[in-house]
Motif scaffolding. Structure first.
Motif, PDB file in Angstrom:
ATOM      1  N   ASP A 351       0.855  -1.187   0.000  1.00 56.69           N
ATOM      2  CA  ASP A 351       0.000   0.000   0.000  1.00 56.69           C
ATOM      3  C   ASP A 351       0.890   1.235   0.000  1.00 56.69           C
ATOM      4  OD1 ASP A 351      -1.867   1.989   0.258  1.00 56.69           O
ATOM      5  OD2 ASP A 351      -2.931   1.088   1.944  1.00 56.69           O
ATOM      6  N   LEU A 352       0.949   1.906  -1.146  1.00 53.83           N
ATOM      7  CA  LEU A 352       1.717   3.144  -1.294  1.00 53.83           C
ATOM      8  C   LEU A 352       0.793   4.309  -1.611  1.00 53.83           C
ATOM      9  CD1 LEU A 352       4.677   1.786  -3.504  1.00 53.83           C
ATOM     10  CD2 LEU A 352       4.488   1.820  -1.013  1.00 53.83           C
ATOM     11  N   SER A 353      -0.473   4.173  -1.270  1.00 52.65           N
ATOM     12  CA  SER A 353      -1.471   5.170  -1.640  1.00 52.65           C
ATOM     13  C   SER A 353      -1.267   6.484  -0.890  1.00 52.65           C
ATOM     14  CB  SER A 353      -2.870   4.626  -1.355  1.00 52.65           C
ATOM     15  OG  SER A 353      -3.052   4.382   0.031  1.00 52.65           O
ATOM     16  N   ASN A 354      -1.875   7.531  -1.432  1.00 52.65           N
ATOM     17  CA  ASN A 354      -1.849   8.853  -0.805  1.00 52.65           C
ATOM     18  C   ASN A 354      -0.431   9.351  -0.553  1.00 52.65           C
ATOM     19  OD1 ASN A 354      -4.734   9.854  -0.025  1.00 52.65           O
ATOM     20  ND2 ASN A 354      -4.729   7.663   0.424  1.00 52.65           N
ATOM     21  N   ASN A 355       0.361   9.300  -1.594  1.00 60.70           N
ATOM     22  CA  ASN A 355       1.689   9.894  -1.586  1.00 60.70           C
ATOM     23  C   ASN A 355       1.838  10.716  -2.863  1.00 60.70           C
ATOM     24  OD1 ASN A 355       3.504   8.966   0.787  1.00 60.70           O
ATOM     25  ND2 ASN A 355       2.423   7.091   0.201  1.00 60.70           N
ATOM     26  N   SER A 356       3.055  10.919  -3.310  1.00 61.75           N
ATOM     27  CA  SER A 356       3.281  11.690  -4.546  1.00 61.75           C
ATOM     28  C   SER A 356       4.216  10.935  -5.476  1.00 61.75           C
ATOM     29  CB  SER A 356       3.858  13.075  -4.218  1.00 61.75           C
ATOM     30  OG  SER A 356       2.941  13.832  -3.453  1.00 61.75           O
ATOM     31  N   PHE A 357       4.034   9.640  -5.565  1.00 61.44           N
ATOM     32  CA  PHE A 357       4.859   8.841  -6.469  1.00 61.44           C
ATOM     33  C   PHE A 357       4.527   9.185  -7.917  1.00 61.44           C
ATOM     34  CE2 PHE A 357       4.863   6.053  -2.667  1.00 61.44           C
ATOM     35  CZ  PHE A 357       6.241   6.021  -2.462  1.00 61.44           C
ATOM     36  N   ILE A 358       5.537   9.140  -8.764  1.00 61.72           N
ATOM     37  CA  ILE A 358       5.376   9.494 -10.176  1.00 61.72           C
ATOM     38  C   ILE A 358       5.873   8.349 -11.049  1.00 61.72           C
ATOM     39  CG2 ILE A 358       5.592  11.961  -9.724  1.00 61.72           C
ATOM     40  CD1 ILE A 358       8.497  11.784 -10.725  1.00 61.72           C
ATOM     41  N   GLY A 359       5.611   8.497 -12.350  1.00 59.75           N
ATOM     42  CA  GLY A 359       6.119   7.540 -13.312  1.00 59.75           C
ATOM     43  C   GLY A 359       5.253   6.304 -13.434  1.00 59.75           C
ATOM     44  N   PRO A 360       5.740   5.302 -14.151  1.00 62.44           N
ATOM     45  CA  PRO A 360       4.969   4.075 -14.364  1.00 62.44           C
ATOM     46  C   PRO A 360       5.133   3.096 -13.206  1.00 62.44           C
ATOM     47  CG  PRO A 360       7.026   3.950 -15.563  1.00 62.44           C
ATOM     48  CD  PRO A 360       7.013   5.309 -14.903  1.00 62.44           C
ATOM     49  N   ILE A 361       4.328   2.070 -13.224  1.00 63.40           N
ATOM     50  CA  ILE A 361       4.507   0.953 -12.288  1.00 63.40           C
ATOM     51  C   ILE A 361       5.795   0.236 -12.656  1.00 63.40           C
ATOM     52  CG2 ILE A 361       3.549  -1.286 -11.593  1.00 63.40           C
ATOM     53  CD1 ILE A 361       0.785  -0.097 -11.970  1.00 63.40           C
ATOM     54  N   PRO A 362       6.663  -0.079 -11.693  1.00 64.42           N
ATOM     55  CA  PRO A 362       7.970  -0.678 -12.018  1.00 64.42           C
ATOM     56  C   PRO A 362       7.846  -1.926 -12.885  1.00 64.42           C
ATOM     57  CG  PRO A 362       7.874  -0.088  -9.699  1.00 64.42           C
ATOM     58  CD  PRO A 362       6.493   0.107 -10.243  1.00 64.42           C
ATOM     59  N   ARG A 363       8.752  -2.027 -13.835  1.00 62.40           N
ATOM     60  CA  ARG A 363       8.767  -3.191 -14.727  1.00 62.40           C
ATOM     61  C   ARG A 363       9.107  -4.479 -13.985  1.00 62.40           C
ATOM     62  NH1 ARG A 363      11.670   0.634 -17.796  1.00 62.40           N
ATOM     63  NH2 ARG A 363      13.601  -0.338 -17.057  1.00 62.40           N
ATOM     64  N   SER A 364       9.775  -4.330 -12.840  1.00 64.85           N
ATOM     65  CA  SER A 364      10.191  -5.516 -12.081  1.00 64.85           C
ATOM     66  C   SER A 364       9.075  -6.095 -11.223  1.00 64.85           C
ATOM     67  CB  SER A 364      11.372  -5.151 -11.177  1.00 64.85           C
ATOM     68  OG  SER A 364      10.973  -4.206 -10.189  1.00 64.85           O
ATOM     69  N   MET A 365       7.977  -5.382 -11.063  1.00 71.46           N
ATOM     70  CA  MET A 365       6.941  -5.812 -10.133  1.00 71.46           C
ATOM     71  C   MET A 365       6.326  -7.174 -10.483  1.00 71.46           C
ATOM     72  SD  MET A 365       3.939  -3.465  -8.426  1.00 71.46           S
ATOM     73  CE  MET A 365       5.068  -2.355  -7.580  1.00 71.46           C
ATOM     74  N   PRO A 366       6.275  -7.599 -11.751  1.00 69.43           N
ATOM     75  CA  PRO A 366       5.765  -8.953 -12.030  1.00 69.43           C
ATOM     76  C   PRO A 366       6.529 -10.064 -11.329  1.00 69.43           C
ATOM     77  CG  PRO A 366       5.821  -7.654 -14.038  1.00 69.43           C
ATOM     78  CD  PRO A 366       6.509  -6.841 -12.988  1.00 69.43           C
ATOM     79  N   GLN A 367       7.757  -9.769 -10.870  1.00 70.53           N
ATOM     80  CA  GLN A 367       8.541 -10.785 -10.164  1.00 70.53           C
ATOM     81  C   GLN A 367       7.995 -11.056  -8.763  1.00 70.53           C
ATOM     82  OE1 GLN A 367      12.817  -9.938 -10.365  1.00 70.53           O
ATOM     83  NE2 GLN A 367      12.485  -8.755 -12.241  1.00 70.53           N
ATOM     84  N   LEU A 368       7.103 -10.210  -8.291  1.00 82.05           N
ATOM     85  CA  LEU A 368       6.496 -10.414  -6.975  1.00 82.05           C
ATOM     86  C   LEU A 368       5.349 -11.406  -7.132  1.00 82.05           C
ATOM     87  CD1 LEU A 368       6.439  -6.700  -5.737  1.00 82.05           C
ATOM     88  CD2 LEU A 368       8.149  -8.466  -5.261  1.00 82.05           C
ATOM     89  N   VAL A 369       5.699 -12.663  -7.209  1.00 83.08           N
ATOM     90  CA  VAL A 369       4.730 -13.708  -7.569  1.00 83.08           C
ATOM     91  C   VAL A 369       3.728 -13.980  -6.454  1.00 83.08           C
ATOM     92  CG1 VAL A 369       6.264 -14.817  -9.219  1.00 83.08           C
ATOM     93  CG2 VAL A 369       6.380 -15.467  -6.802  1.00 83.08           C
ATOM     94  N   SER A 370       4.000 -13.519  -5.214  1.00 86.29           N
ATOM     95  CA  SER A 370       3.079 -13.740  -4.094  1.00 86.29           C
ATOM     96  C   SER A 370       2.115 -12.576  -3.893  1.00 86.29           C
ATOM     97  CB  SER A 370       3.861 -13.976  -2.795  1.00 86.29           C
ATOM     98  OG  SER A 370       4.679 -15.119  -2.890  1.00 86.29           O
ATOM     99  N   LEU A 371       2.271 -11.520  -4.676  1.00 81.77           N
ATOM    100  CA  LEU A 371       1.496 -10.300  -4.460  1.00 81.77           C
ATOM    101  C   LEU A 371       0.005 -10.547  -4.665  1.00 81.77           C
ATOM    102  CD1 LEU A 371       1.943  -7.304  -3.775  1.00 81.77           C
ATOM    103  CD2 LEU A 371       1.947  -6.836  -6.235  1.00 81.77           C
TER     104      LEU A 371
END
Length: 826
Positions: A351-371
């Motif tokens: 949960d990274l909501s309600n911040n000021s993150f920018i850009g795309p969703i990281p390309r590496s995130m598919p490696q989080l197979v338990s998410l």
């Protein structure tokens, strides 16, 4: 010699006394006396079917009685453990338990005890284990005499109704390893003497009203494994010093307090730490990367603090390979989400909501197979929505700037992703309030377990796919409002028995309503406003016994309305700005029970998230929001205020008299019959609606007087009788005198307006004022900002909206569909 002889006889006498007290018969009698201290009342509706402690009788050895343990040699009672035993009484000051002088373990867990803990319990000098928890009727303060129990290693007084401060005498319990005072009403600070208890392994004092600072002596607790202080009012303490020294800590929860501090710069020494929960405080500084060097760490919860800066996970070689939960919501983090988030392969919840993150969703995130749970809402993320996300359980990406779905999902070019198995776990999807373009993606039809779908407030076009019928059996919420969808609403609701909310408002949908909506037996909220539906009034929806809110406004519905339809649960109906016509029978509102009853008129206050961290872990939420022009400023309102009961029949072609039966709907807050062709007099029965806050009868052909009894409506803030054929005096009351002159204009026979129009801005006056200009007053619409919440863990709302101000004036903000006034986020 004589003195020595006297000492011998004294010791001999005392030993005889103790032997007598310890005799099996006296031990048994003491237990029976204790039983009799709690007489059983069979007439008590909460009493069990048979008396408690029924096995305690003289026909058996007391050492065999339920909950009793004796010393094997002396038959002395050394343990009394009573759990879920319905005592329903108070411990007496001279309780027979005091005769059990060798008692080492006293447990009275969930025994329905009432009253106070007797001071005399401090005389049970051999006690090692004292548990008097989960007795909601147990009140009073913690007796300081407990500090006399020098052998005590376990003290649990949790889940009671204890008050007052923690006695400083507890600092005498040098053998204490477990201290649990949680879920009471304790106040004040920890006594400084608490630092003497250096054998403590568990401190649990959550859900109290403790405040002040944590003593620096907490840093002495180098054996402490669990520290739970959540839900108090602590504000200070040297957290960098204290936390750095708790080297045995495995579970830390100091969330939901008022701590104003930095975190330790180096927490790598907490090598046993598994849970680090400090959310909902006022912590400052940057993300504590040293936490990520702890291999055992499973959860990091830092949400709802004032942490800031870019999110960096550090360059250390070791990492928290067991990390399952990362909750950084509602801080001031900025910059891109790091690509090396893939270093934590066991992550299930992010949960990274309600911040000021920018850009795309990281390309590496598919490696989080338990998410399974991902919430990136309320940031500044952009680009495509990646296809791997459809394998999750809960996906929340709302209030960002995503522009499209990844192409392989849209076109179905990836056969693995488009297989049904890839979508079977997906339960909640919220990608509302982005910039998504194109048609609704085909993968939605593969989500056979989907319960929540929100794609509202985007730029989606095309039609709603008929294949959505594949997942309507599980869907509880379909929210597609404020897009550019066109075509018919497909006939997809045959199996939609779980559907509670359907919102397709502010699109370009047309045609007739699908008859399969009749199968939505759980429907509570139906919003079809601002489309091009062309149909007769759907009286057949009256069979939906749970339907509470129905918006049909601003469409092309036509024809008369049946006089016999009944919606048993309807609270709010809006059929405004259509082509309905004909007359309304005088008994038209007789069968509207929900609007005439106070039942269900509760008030709700909804938070702008989910209340607790654990509910965010698995909870489903929906919260309506609206964007309103408030004193000329575009203001977003996120919280639903309360439940209104209201009707809006404005902007149609109704003729004849307004039904007198409107006065039966005594719980209405809003009535709007404006912009029709009603004739005759204003029904005096309107005065029976004592909670009425807004009444608009303007732009009709009403004649006669304004009923005097309307002056008694003490809650009315907005009235509009303009553009009719009314005559006679304007009723005199504070409510009428506060109205704007324009509320009575174009009624040539009205008089008594000197006080109102004398102080108000006249129709030709162009000077700046907080009142409305003539152009604005013509556009005044009549709705109250209303909301409704449905279901546990689920929030559902709607917006119709008004804001009143009454300091010798009022301002009425209206829904204008793109013009000045209320701009509703759909």
């Amino acid at each position: 010699m004589k003195i020595r002889s006297q000492s011998f006889f004294f010791i001999f006498f005392i030993s005889i006394i103790f032997n007598i007290l310890a005799s099996p018969t006296l031990q048994r009698d003491a237990l029976l006396e204790f039983k009799n201290e709690f007489p059983f009342d069979a007439s008590d509706p909460y009493a069990p079917s048979e008396p408690p402690l029924s096995s305690w009788n003289t026909s058996s050895d007391h050492c065999s009685w339920n909950g009793v343990t004796c010393d094997a040699n002396s038959s002395e009672v050394i343990s009394l453990v009573l759990e879920y035993t319905y005592l329903n009484g108070s411990l007496k000051a001279n309780t027979s338990l005091l005769k059990l002088q060798h008692l080492q373990n006293l447990t009275l867990y969930s025994c329905d005890l009432i009253g106070e803990i007797p001071f005399s319990l401090g005389n049970l000098s051999h006690l090692k284990h004292l548990n008097i928890s989960d007795n909601n009727g147990l009140t009073g303060e913690i007796p300081s005499s407990i500090g006399n129990l020098s052998y005590l290693s376990f003290l649990d007084l949790s889940h009671n109704d204890l008050v007052g401060k923690i006695p400083s005498s507890l600092g005498n319990l040098s053998r204490l390893t477990v201290l649990d005072l949680s879920d009471n009403r304790l106040i004040g600070e920890f006594p400084s003497s608490i630092g003497n208890l250096n054998q403590l392994t568990i401190i649990s004092c959550y859900s109290n009203k403790l405040n002040g600072t944590l003593p620096s002596s907490f840093s002495n607790f180098n054996k402490l494994s669990y520290l739970l202080l959540t839900g108090n009012k602590f504000s200070g303490g040297d957290l960098p010093l204290i936390l750095s020294n708790l080297t045995s800590l495995s579970y830390l929860d100091i969330s939901v307090n008022h701590f104003k501090s930095k975190l330790p710069s180096n927490m790598s020494g907490l090598h046993n730490l598994e849970v680090f929960r400090v959310n909902t405080n006022s912590l400052i500084g940057t993300f504590p990367t040293s936490l990520l060097t702890i291999p055992s760490l499973r959860e990091i919860s830092l949400s709802e603090n004032q942490l800031e800066g870019p999110l960096e996970f550090g360059n250390t070689s070791s990492s928290s390979s067991e990390l399952e939960v990362l909750d950084l919501a509602s801080n001031n983090f900025y910059g891109p989400i790091p690509e090396d988030i893939s270093r934590f392969p066991k992550l299930e919840f992010i949960d990274l909501s309600n911040n000021s993150f920018i850009g795309p969703i990281p390309r590496s995130m598919p490696q989080l197979v338990s998410l399974k749970y991902l919430d990136l809402s309320y940031n500044k993320l952009d680009g495509q929505v990646p296809s791997f996300l459809w394998r999750l359980h809960t996906l929340t990406l709302s209030h960002n700037s995503f522009s499209s779905f990844e192409e392989d999902v849209v076109n179905g070019s990836d056969p693995d992703l488009m297989s049904s198995n890839s979508f079977q776990g997906l339960s909640k999807v919220d990608i509302s309030s982005n910039s998504l373009q194109g048609s609704l993606p085909g993968w939605i039809c593969k989500c056979t377990s989907l319960s929540f779908l929100d794609l509202s407030n985007n730029l989606l076009s095309g039609s709603i796919p008929s294949c959505l019928v594949n997942c309507t059996a599980s869907l509880g919420y379909i929210l597609l409002r404020n897009n550019s969808l066109s075509g018919f609403l497909p006939d997809i609701f045959t199996n939609a028995t779980e559907l509670r909310s359907l919102d397709v408002s502010r699109n370009q949908l047309s045609g007739k309503l699908p008859k399969s909506l009749i199968n939505c037996t759980s429907m509570e909220y139906l919003n079809l406003k601002v489309n091009k539906f062309k149909d007769t009034f759907p009286s057949w929806l009256g069979s939906l016994g749970s339907l509470s809110v129905m918006f049909l406004g601003s469409n092309a519905f036509y024809g008369p309305i049946s006089s016999h339809f009944g919606f048993p649960s309807l609270r709010i109906i809006d059929i405004s700005h259509n082509n309905f016509n004909g007359t309304l029978p005088q008994d038209y509102f007789v069968n509207w029970p929900e609007m005439s009853s106070m039942v269900g008129n509760e008030y709700y206050e909804l938070s702008d998230g989910i209340d607790t961290f654990m509910s965010r872990m698995g909870g489903l939420s929906y919260e309506d929001s609206m964007d309103m022009m408030y004193k000329g400023v575009d203001t977003e309102f996120q919280q639903i205020l309360y439940v209104f009961k209201a009707i809006d029949f404005s902007g149609n072609k109704f003729t004849g008299r307004i039904p007198k039966s409107i006065g039966l709907l005594k719980e209405l807050r809003q009535v709007n019959f404006s912009r029709n062709e009603f004739t005759g007099s204003i029904p005096s029965s309107l005065a029976n609606i004592t909670n009425l806050e807004a009444l608009d009868l303007s732009h009709n052909k009403l004649s006669g007087n304004i009923p005097r009894d309307l002056a008694n409506l003490s809650f009315v803030s907005y009235l509009d009788f303009s553009h009719n054929l009314l005559q006679g005096p304007v009723p005199r009351s504070t409510q009428f005198q506060r109205q704007h002159c324009s509320s009575f204009e174009d009624n040539l026979g009205l008089y008594g307006l000197e006080d109102i129009c004398g102080r108000s801005q006249t129709p030709g006056d162009t000077q700046e004022s907080e009142e409305f200009s003539p152009e604005e007053s013509e556009e005044v619409l009549n709705w109250i900002a209303a909301g409704i919440a449905f279901g546990p863990g689920v929030f559902c709302g709607l917006v119709i909206g008004y804001i009143f101000f009454t300091s010798h004036k009022h301002q009425f903000f209206t829904e204008k569909f793109g013009r000045n006034g209320i701009k509703t986020v759909r």
